[in-house]
Design a protein around this motif. Structure first.
Motif, PDB file in Angstrom:
ATOM      1  N   THR A   1      13.676  28.392  44.526  1.00 12.22           N
ATOM      2  CA  THR A   1      14.636  28.945  43.558  1.00 12.22           C
ATOM      3  C   THR A   1      16.035  29.066  44.164  1.00 12.22           C
ATOM      4  O   THR A   1      17.023  29.047  43.435  1.00 12.22           O
ATOM      5  N   GLY A   2      16.120  29.175  45.492  1.00  9.10           N
ATOM      6  CA  GLY A   2      17.433  29.202  46.145  1.00  9.10           C
ATOM      7  C   GLY A   2      18.204  27.920  45.839  1.00  9.10           C
ATOM      8  O   GLY A   2      19.427  27.939  45.642  1.00  9.10           O
TER       9      GLY A   2
ATOM     10  N   TYR B   1      20.094  28.273  42.557  1.00 11.35           N
ATOM     11  CA  TYR B   1      21.355  29.029  42.663  1.00 11.35           C
ATOM     12  C   TYR B   1      22.412  28.179  43.374  1.00 11.35           C
ATOM     13  O   TYR B   1      23.600  28.206  43.043  1.00 11.35           O
ATOM     14  N   ARG B   2      21.959  27.392  44.350  1.00 12.21           N
ATOM     15  CA  ARG B   2      22.882  26.503  45.068  1.00 12.21           C
ATOM     16  C   ARG B   2      23.409  25.405  44.133  1.00 12.21           C
ATOM     17  O   ARG B   2      24.573  25.008  44.210  1.00 12.21           O
TER      18      ARG B   2
ATOM     19  N   ARG C   1      23.207  21.985  50.335  1.00 10.94           N
ATOM     20  CA  ARG C   1      23.005  22.651  51.631  1.00 10.94           C
ATOM     21  C   ARG C   1      24.300  22.716  52.433  1.00 10.94           C
ATOM     22  O   ARG C   1      24.297  23.141  53.583  1.00 10.94           O
TER      23      ARG C   1
ATOM     24  N   VAL D   1      27.423  30.866  47.475  1.00 13.85           N
ATOM     25  CA  VAL D   1      26.225  31.070  46.646  1.00 13.85           C
ATOM     26  C   VAL D   1      25.864  32.547  46.446  1.00 13.85           C
ATOM     27  O   VAL D   1      25.370  32.923  45.375  1.00 13.85           O
ATOM     28  N   SER D   2      26.177  33.403  47.417  1.00 11.75           N
ATOM     29  CA  SER D   2      25.863  34.838  47.245  1.00 11.75           C
ATOM     30  C   SER D   2      26.620  35.385  46.046  1.00 11.75           C
ATOM     31  O   SER D   2      26.072  36.133  45.229  1.00 11.75           O
TER      32      SER D   2
ATOM     33  N   SER E   1      25.270  33.878  42.733  1.00 10.22           N
ATOM     34  CA  SER E   1      23.935  34.380  42.367  1.00 10.22           C
ATOM     35  C   SER E   1      23.958  35.856  41.975  1.00 10.22           C
ATOM     36  O   SER E   1      22.943  36.402  41.564  1.00 10.22           O
TER      37      SER E   1
ATOM     38  N   ARG F   1      21.772  34.540  36.619  1.00  9.43           N
ATOM     39  CA  ARG F   1      20.395  34.956  36.911  1.00  9.43           C
ATOM     40  C   ARG F   1      19.520  34.844  35.661  1.00  9.43           C
ATOM     41  O   ARG F   1      18.384  34.412  35.721  1.00  9.43           O
TER      42      ARG F   1
ATOM     43  N   GLY G   1      11.900  32.813  46.882  1.00  5.93           N
ATOM     44  CA  GLY G   1      13.207  33.345  46.503  1.00  5.93           C
ATOM     45  C   GLY G   1      13.417  34.756  46.994  1.00  5.93           C
ATOM     46  O   GLY G   1      13.010  35.117  48.106  1.00  5.93           O
ATOM     47  N   ARG G   2      14.077  35.563  46.155  1.00  6.28           N
ATOM     48  CA  ARG G   2      14.346  36.961  46.528  1.00  6.28           C
ATOM     49  C   ARG G   2      13.751  37.950  45.526  1.00  6.28           C
ATOM     50  O   ARG G   2      13.517  39.103  45.838  1.00  6.28           O
ATOM     51  N   ASP G   3      13.558  37.461  44.287  1.00  5.68           N
ATOM     52  CA  ASP G   3      13.153  38.360  43.193  1.00  5.68           C
ATOM     53  C   ASP G   3      11.946  37.817  42.443  1.00  5.68           C
ATOM     54  O   ASP G   3      11.752  38.129  41.280  1.00  5.68           O
ATOM     55  N   ILE G   4      11.165  36.964  43.072  1.00  7.59           N
ATOM     56  CA  ILE G   4      10.062  36.315  42.349  1.00  7.59           C
ATOM     57  C   ILE G   4       8.967  37.336  42.014  1.00  7.59           C
ATOM     58  O   ILE G   4       8.532  37.425  40.870  1.00  7.59           O
TER      59      ILE G   4
ATOM     60  N   ARG H   1      24.094  38.834  55.716  1.00  2.09           N
ATOM     61  CA  ARG H   1      23.415  38.292  54.524  1.00  2.09           C
ATOM     62  C   ARG H   1      22.261  39.189  54.083  1.00  2.09           C
ATOM     63  O   ARG H   1      22.029  39.373  52.895  1.00  2.09           O
TER      64      ARG H   1
ATOM     65  N   ASP I   1      22.086  40.704  50.358  1.00  2.00           N
ATOM     66  CA  ASP I   1      20.892  40.486  49.530  1.00  2.00           C
ATOM     67  C   ASP I   1      20.285  41.810  49.062  1.00  2.00           C
ATOM     68  O   ASP I   1      19.818  41.918  47.931  1.00  2.00           O
TER      69      ASP I   1
ATOM     70  N   ARG J   1      23.031  44.047  46.506  1.00  2.32           N
ATOM     71  CA  ARG J   1      23.669  43.584  45.260  1.00  2.32           C
ATOM     72  C   ARG J   1      23.074  44.342  44.081  1.00  2.32           C
ATOM     73  O   ARG J   1      21.936  44.804  44.121  1.00  2.32           O
TER      74      ARG J   1
HETATM   75  O1   DC Z   1      17.021  30.785  49.921  1.00  7.38           O
HETATM   76  P1   DC Z   1      18.444  30.264  49.979  1.00  7.38           P
HETATM   77  O2   DC Z   1      19.218  30.669  51.202  1.00  7.38           O
HETATM   78  O3   DC Z   1      18.563  28.790  49.714  1.00  7.38           O
HETATM   79  O4   DC Z   1      19.155  31.004  48.753  1.00  7.38           O
HETATM   80  C1   DC Z   1      20.494  30.751  48.438  1.00  7.38           C
HETATM   81  C2   DC Z   1      21.133  31.984  47.810  1.00  7.38           C
HETATM   82  O5   DC Z   1      20.593  32.275  46.536  1.00  7.38           O
HETATM   83  C3   DC Z   1      21.033  33.261  48.639  1.00  7.38           C
HETATM   84  O6   DC Z   1      22.346  33.801  48.731  1.00  7.38           O
HETATM   85  C4   DC Z   1      20.181  34.196  47.831  1.00  7.38           C
HETATM   86  C5   DC Z   1      20.217  33.638  46.440  1.00  7.38           C
HETATM   87  N1   DC Z   1      18.912  33.699  45.777  1.00  7.38           N
HETATM   88  C6   DC Z   1      18.720  34.680  44.855  1.00  7.38           C
HETATM   89  O7   DC Z   1      19.611  35.501  44.630  1.00  7.38           O
HETATM   90  N2   DC Z   1      17.546  34.751  44.175  1.00  7.38           N
HETATM   91  C7   DC Z   1      16.568  33.864  44.417  1.00  7.38           C
HETATM   92  N3   DC Z   1      15.425  33.949  43.729  1.00  7.38           N
HETATM   93  C8   DC Z   1      16.746  32.839  45.382  1.00  7.38           C
HETATM   94  C9   DC Z   1      17.946  32.799  46.059  1.00  7.38           C
END
Ligand code: DC
Length: 233
Positions: free
Chosen positions: A38-39, A42-43, A99, A107-108, A111, A117, A137-140, A188, A192, A195
């Motif tokens: 999922t990152g 967002y990228r 990348r 990207v921060s 996102s 979102r 990801g971060r919020d799965i 970072r 993360d 936010r």
């Molecule tokens: O995992 P990554 O470093 O490729 O993620 C890129 C950015 O996306 C990172 O700043 C966090 C954000 N992200 C997010 O907010 N929610 C997700 N589910 C995945 C990534």
């Protein structure tokens, strides 16, 4: 008679540079599941915003990013050579471009935009509706699939993560210092976790995997034990 194993959703969340994608990819290959990074999504939106004038001189015009959203069509196609899926935006392969350092730096911010979102979470839910997916990801486990059958929260010492990232960047020929990498890892983590929308946090029912001192094989053994426990329950 052959028994079909039930397909589940595996949610992998955690800090950056923990090896989440490597771990998720290995699991998907082992189980014959679809892996969704999922990152990368967002990228991809960030790249599109950079290429269409919504980010200029490091400044994000949030309203312009939101206005561009209906035009961003993200998809993944399996690349047999890489053994993984490549990201595409409107039919163009963007796997390398997303990348880049320009995208990583912005990207921060992108996102953290609510409408971004909303769109990507809806897409992710659609992609996993048939189960049989490993999503990282971060919020799965907290937002996208709160009903995931297996939630893993990955972590590792900041120092260990910085060392891994340092070795990776050095191997690519980047001229970086250990101090700046460690600083970047720590900042970072903070961005993360603090936010406003969907901050990184461990779901209550997630199992923690601290891989600071674990090999890939040890992580896989750890995973298989939990996976078998769920599908055979
Ligand atoms: O995992 P990554 O470093 O490729 O993620 C890129 C950015 O996306 C990172 O700043 C966090 C954000 N992200 C997010 O907010 N929610 C997700 N589910 C995945 C990534």
């Amino acid at each position: 008679m052959e028994q079909t194993t039930k397909k589940i959703v595996i949610a992998i969340d955690g800090f950056s540079s923990c090896g989440k994608s490597t771990f998720a990819k290995a699991i998907a290959a082992r189980l014959g599941y679809i892996f969704i990074d999922t990152g990368a999504m967002y990228r991809a939106v960030t790249l599109y915003a950079l290429e269409h004038g919504a980010i200029v001189d490091g400044k994000v015009a949030e309203d312009r990013v939101v206005a561009l959203l209906p035009d961003v069509n993200i998809s993944f196609r399996f690349n047999a050579e890489r053994g993984a899926s490549d990201a595409y935006v409107n039919g163009e392969r963007v796997e390398d471009k997303i990348r880049s350092i320009e995208v990583s730096n912005m990207v921060s911010h992108v996102s953290s935009i609510a409408q971004v979102r909303e769109k990507l979470v809806a897409m992710q839910q659609q992609m996993g509706r048939a189960r049989g997916v490993v999503m990282d990801g971060r919020d799965i486990g907290t937002v996208v699939f709160p009903d995931a059958e297996l939630k893993i929260f990955m972590t590792a010492d900041a120092q260990v993560r910085a060392e891994r990232r340092y070795a990776e960047l050095k191997a690519k020929g980047d001229n970086v210092t250990m101090e700046e990498i460690l600083e970047n890892v720590i900042s970072r983590d903070k961005a993360d976790m603090t936010r406003e929308i969907s901050p990184l946090r461990q779901a209550e029912d997630a199992v923690v995997l601290d891989n600071s001192h674990m090999s890939v094989e040890e992580q896989m053994a750890w995973f298989m034990e939990r996976y078998e426990g769920i599908v055979n329950a």
